[in-house]
Scaffold this motif. Structure first.
Motif, PDB file in Angstrom:
ATOM      1  N   SER A   1      16.811  -5.442   1.354  1.00  0.00           N
ATOM      2  CA  SER A   1      15.587  -6.111   1.804  1.00  0.00           C
ATOM      3  C   SER A   1      15.307  -5.914   3.290  1.00  0.00           C
ATOM      4  CB  SER A   1      15.666  -7.611   1.504  1.00  0.00           C
ATOM      5  OG  SER A   1      16.787  -8.192   2.142  1.00  0.00           O
ATOM      6  N   ARG A   2      16.240  -5.303   4.030  1.00  0.00           N
ATOM      7  CA  ARG A   2      16.063  -5.136   5.474  1.00  0.00           C
ATOM      8  C   ARG A   2      15.536  -3.761   5.870  1.00  0.00           C
ATOM      9  NH1 ARG A   2      21.540  -8.259   7.665  1.00  0.00           N
ATOM     10  NH2 ARG A   2      20.953 -10.342   6.881  1.00  0.00           N
ATOM     11  N   PHE A   3      15.257  -2.925   4.894  1.00  0.00           N
ATOM     12  CA  PHE A   3      14.639  -1.638   5.198  1.00  0.00           C
ATOM     13  C   PHE A   3      13.136  -1.817   5.345  1.00  0.00           C
ATOM     14  CE2 PHE A   3      18.579  -0.127   3.206  1.00  0.00           C
ATOM     15  CZ  PHE A   3      18.961   0.853   4.112  1.00  0.00           C
ATOM     16  N   ASN A   4      12.517  -0.983   6.171  1.00  0.00           N
ATOM     17  CA  ASN A   4      11.074  -1.090   6.369  1.00  0.00           C
ATOM     18  C   ASN A   4      10.521   0.242   6.882  1.00  0.00           C
ATOM     19  OD1 ASN A   4       8.623  -2.544   6.376  1.00  0.00           O
ATOM     20  ND2 ASN A   4       8.763  -2.790   8.595  1.00  0.00           N
ATOM     21  N   GLY A   5       9.241   0.458   6.585  1.00  0.00           N
ATOM     22  CA  GLY A   5       8.579   1.654   7.090  1.00  0.00           C
ATOM     23  C   GLY A   5       8.739   2.847   6.181  1.00  0.00           C
ATOM     24  N   GLU A   6       8.058   3.913   6.553  1.00  0.00           N
ATOM     25  CA  GLU A   6       8.112   5.136   5.751  1.00  0.00           C
ATOM     26  C   GLU A   6       9.443   5.845   5.953  1.00  0.00           C
ATOM     27  OE1 GLU A   6       4.931   7.911   5.827  1.00  0.00           O
ATOM     28  OE2 GLU A   6       3.406   6.355   6.067  1.00  0.00           O
ATOM     29  N   ALA A   7       9.897   6.450   4.880  1.00  0.00           N
ATOM     30  CA  ALA A   7      11.141   7.224   4.951  1.00  0.00           C
ATOM     31  C   ALA A   7      10.810   8.687   5.163  1.00  0.00           C
ATOM     32  CB  ALA A   7      11.938   7.050   3.663  1.00  0.00           C
ATOM     33  N   ILE A   8      11.503   9.300   6.084  1.00  0.00           N
ATOM     34  CA  ILE A   8      11.295  10.720   6.370  1.00  0.00           C
ATOM     35  C   ILE A   8      12.446  11.511   5.758  1.00  0.00           C
ATOM     36  CG2 ILE A   8      11.100  12.452   8.188  1.00  0.00           C
ATOM     37  CD1 ILE A   8      10.069  10.229  10.030  1.00  0.00           C
ATOM     38  N   ASN A   9      12.086  12.520   5.009  1.00  0.00           N
ATOM     39  CA  ASN A   9      13.089  13.369   4.367  1.00  0.00           C
ATOM     40  C   ASN A   9      13.823  14.187   5.418  1.00  0.00           C
ATOM     41  OD1 ASN A   9      14.520  15.268   2.889  1.00  0.00           O
ATOM     42  ND2 ASN A   9      12.935  15.517   1.345  1.00  0.00           N
ATOM     43  N   GLU A  10      15.135  14.060   5.432  1.00  0.00           N
ATOM     44  CA  GLU A  10      15.964  14.801   6.388  1.00  0.00           C
ATOM     45  C   GLU A  10      16.760  15.915   5.698  1.00  0.00           C
ATOM     46  OE1 GLU A  10      16.223  14.544   9.673  1.00  0.00           O
ATOM     47  OE2 GLU A  10      14.766  12.900   9.858  1.00  0.00           O
ATOM     48  N   GLY A  11      16.324  16.295   4.508  1.00  0.00           N
ATOM     49  CA  GLY A  11      16.984  17.388   3.806  1.00  0.00           C
ATOM     50  C   GLY A  11      18.091  16.896   2.887  1.00  0.00           C
ATOM     51  N   LYS A  12      18.855  17.832   2.387  1.00  0.00           N
ATOM     52  CA  LYS A  12      19.920  17.515   1.445  1.00  0.00           C
ATOM     53  C   LYS A  12      21.047  16.726   2.120  1.00  0.00           C
ATOM     54  CE  LYS A  12      18.774  19.128  -2.601  1.00  0.00           C
ATOM     55  NZ  LYS A  12      18.718  18.241  -3.799  1.00  0.00           N
ATOM     56  N   ALA A  13      21.586  15.771   1.383  1.00  0.00           N
ATOM     57  CA  ALA A  13      22.705  14.980   1.885  1.00  0.00           C
ATOM     58  C   ALA A  13      23.941  15.858   2.029  1.00  0.00           C
ATOM     59  CB  ALA A  13      22.991  13.819   0.942  1.00  0.00           C
ATOM     60  N   THR A  14      24.693  15.614   3.067  1.00  0.00           N
ATOM     61  CA  THR A  14      25.944  16.356   3.285  1.00  0.00           C
ATOM     62  C   THR A  14      27.160  15.513   2.914  1.00  0.00           C
ATOM     63  OG1 THR A  14      25.895  15.660   5.605  1.00  0.00           O
ATOM     64  CG2 THR A  14      24.973  17.826   5.084  1.00  0.00           C
ATOM     65  N   TYR A  15      26.928  14.208   2.721  1.00  0.00           N
ATOM     66  CA  TYR A  15      27.994  13.303   2.281  1.00  0.00           C
ATOM     67  C   TYR A  15      27.557  12.663   0.965  1.00  0.00           C
ATOM     68  CZ  TYR A  15      30.151  13.704   6.884  1.00  0.00           C
ATOM     69  OH  TYR A  15      30.761  14.190   8.022  1.00  0.00           O
ATOM     70  N   LEU A  16      28.350  12.878  -0.070  1.00  0.00           N
ATOM     71  CA  LEU A  16      28.021  12.387  -1.400  1.00  0.00           C
ATOM     72  C   LEU A  16      29.015  11.307  -1.828  1.00  0.00           C
ATOM     73  CD1 LEU A  16      27.353  15.882  -3.039  1.00  0.00           C
ATOM     74  CD2 LEU A  16      25.695  14.358  -1.937  1.00  0.00           C
ATOM     75  N   SER A  17      28.792  10.747  -3.004  1.00  0.00           N
ATOM     76  CA  SER A  17      29.670   9.673  -3.484  1.00  0.00           C
ATOM     77  C   SER A  17      31.124  10.131  -3.579  1.00  0.00           C
ATOM     78  CB  SER A  17      29.179   9.163  -4.839  1.00  0.00           C
ATOM     79  OG  SER A  17      29.189  10.190  -5.808  1.00  0.00           O
ATOM     80  N   LYS A  18      31.329  11.406  -3.901  1.00  0.00           N
ATOM     81  CA  LYS A  18      32.695  11.920  -4.021  1.00  0.00           C
ATOM     82  C   LYS A  18      33.436  11.900  -2.681  1.00  0.00           C
ATOM     83  CE  LYS A  18      31.388  16.816  -3.512  1.00  0.00           C
ATOM     84  NZ  LYS A  18      32.073  17.020  -2.219  1.00  0.00           N
TER      85      LYS A  18
ATOM     86  N   ASN B   1      18.046  12.506  -5.865  1.00  0.00           N
ATOM     87  CA  ASN B   1      17.953  13.903  -5.434  1.00  0.00           C
ATOM     88  C   ASN B   1      18.976  14.276  -4.367  1.00  0.00           C
ATOM     89  OD1 ASN B   1      15.656  14.393  -7.127  1.00  0.00           O
ATOM     90  ND2 ASN B   1      14.372  13.359  -5.618  1.00  0.00           N
ATOM     91  N   LYS B   2      19.891  13.323  -4.066  1.00  0.00           N
ATOM     92  CA  LYS B   2      20.958  13.576  -3.082  1.00  0.00           C
ATOM     93  C   LYS B   2      20.375  14.031  -1.740  1.00  0.00           C
ATOM     94  CE  LYS B   2      24.545  14.660  -6.498  1.00  0.00           C
ATOM     95  NZ  LYS B   2      23.785  14.214  -7.670  1.00  0.00           N
TER      96      LYS B   2
END
Length: 279
Positions: A176-193, A125-126
């Motif tokens: 494997s080093r991520f942990n905890g709940e993820a909080i949505n910070e809105g739409k990404a401003t930096y994409l793969s492009k 969902n970017k």
């Protein structure tokens, strides 16, 4: 070409290329077809590629012609042994292959599905997400806002390619080093492009260790299918470090027998900006 027929033709070419022959039994076992339908498939393939197969009465099978051998050896997909194994082992009837093909397994890093879900959602969902991450430099979980766009498997562990708001750069994070709940910070401003290193392709060029003598070099060149003493591997610049580790040339060994291959001097210069700092 119809998808189903294309799959059958690819199977025929893999079997002929690696086993040196094929008959209707191969096809009927693989695709659960009648003998007549399998024979029809072989006939159709020969009409599609009339110069590739010839019937050998003593073997009761179709054998590759020189035209096919030339075609096979020039095809990057066909000459990958792993592709042959994958396509053959998909068939439950080819159980004999399981008795002769083995793989050395290594312990993979523990990955919890709960850790993966928010990252996959963010990629699809970017999105930017705030999530806990632990590293060797920060042994306690710290919140990181990242904008992920891809997952990378280096052969032993999974990584997340993402823009890191803290470092203001695209980086790789060990999944494997991520942990905890993820909080949505809105739409990404930096994409793969926007990821320059990700979108840059580089040629990694290897050659036999120059400490070898002529005969030893020829053995290494044959092992790695080198042409004119070199093998060119095109990859994303973001994958260079992983590729060097897979090739075991991320450090210089004491003897040529340990080292076997090295980067060419020109290649090292061309990709120096993507090499590890201690390389």
């Amino acid at each position: 070409m119809h998808k189903e027929m294309n799959e059958r033709y690819r199977f025929i070419e893999q079997v002929v290329g690696w086993e040196g022959e094929i008959n209707s039994t191969h096809i009927s076992d693989k695709f659960s077809l009648t003998r007549q339908a399998s024979s029809t498939t072989l006939k159709q393939y020969r009409e599609y590629a009339p110069r590739y197969l010839q019937y050998n009465a003593s073997n009761k099978a179709y054998m590759p012609t020189q035209k096919f051998i030339d075609y096979f050896s020039e095809s990057e997909y066909l000459c990958q042994f792993s592709n042959y194994l994958n396509i053959v082992l998909e068939s439950e009837n080819e159980i004999n292959m399981l008795d002769i093909c083995y793989e050395v397994s290594a312990p993979l890093r523990n990955i919890n599905p709960v850790q993966v879900r928010p990252i996959l959602k963010a990629i699809r969902n970017k999105l930017a997400i705030d999530i806990g991450y632990i590293s060797l430099s920060s042994p306690n979980y710290l919140d990181r806002i990242i904008q992920p766009h891809a997952l990378i498997f280096d052969g032993l562990r999974w990584h997340v390619r993402a823009y890191c708001n803290k470092n203001q750069a695209f980086r790789d994070f060990t999944l494997s080093r991520f942990n905890g709940e993820a909080i949505n910070e809105g739409k990404a401003t930096y994409l793969s492009k926007d990821d320059h290193v990700w979108n840059t392709n580089v040629d990694v060029v290897i050659e036999a260790d120059p400490r070898f003598n002529k005969e030893q070099k020829e053995i290494i060149e044959q092992d790695f299918q080198m042409k004119e003493g070199k093998k060119v591997i095109t990859t994303r610049a973001a994958f260079v470090n992983y590729l060097l580790r897979r090739l075991r040339i991320d450090s210089y060994k004491n003897t040529p027998e340990q080292q076997q291959i090295v980067l060419t001097q020109e290649c090292r210069k061309n990709i120096s900006q993507y090499l590890p700092h201690d390389f």
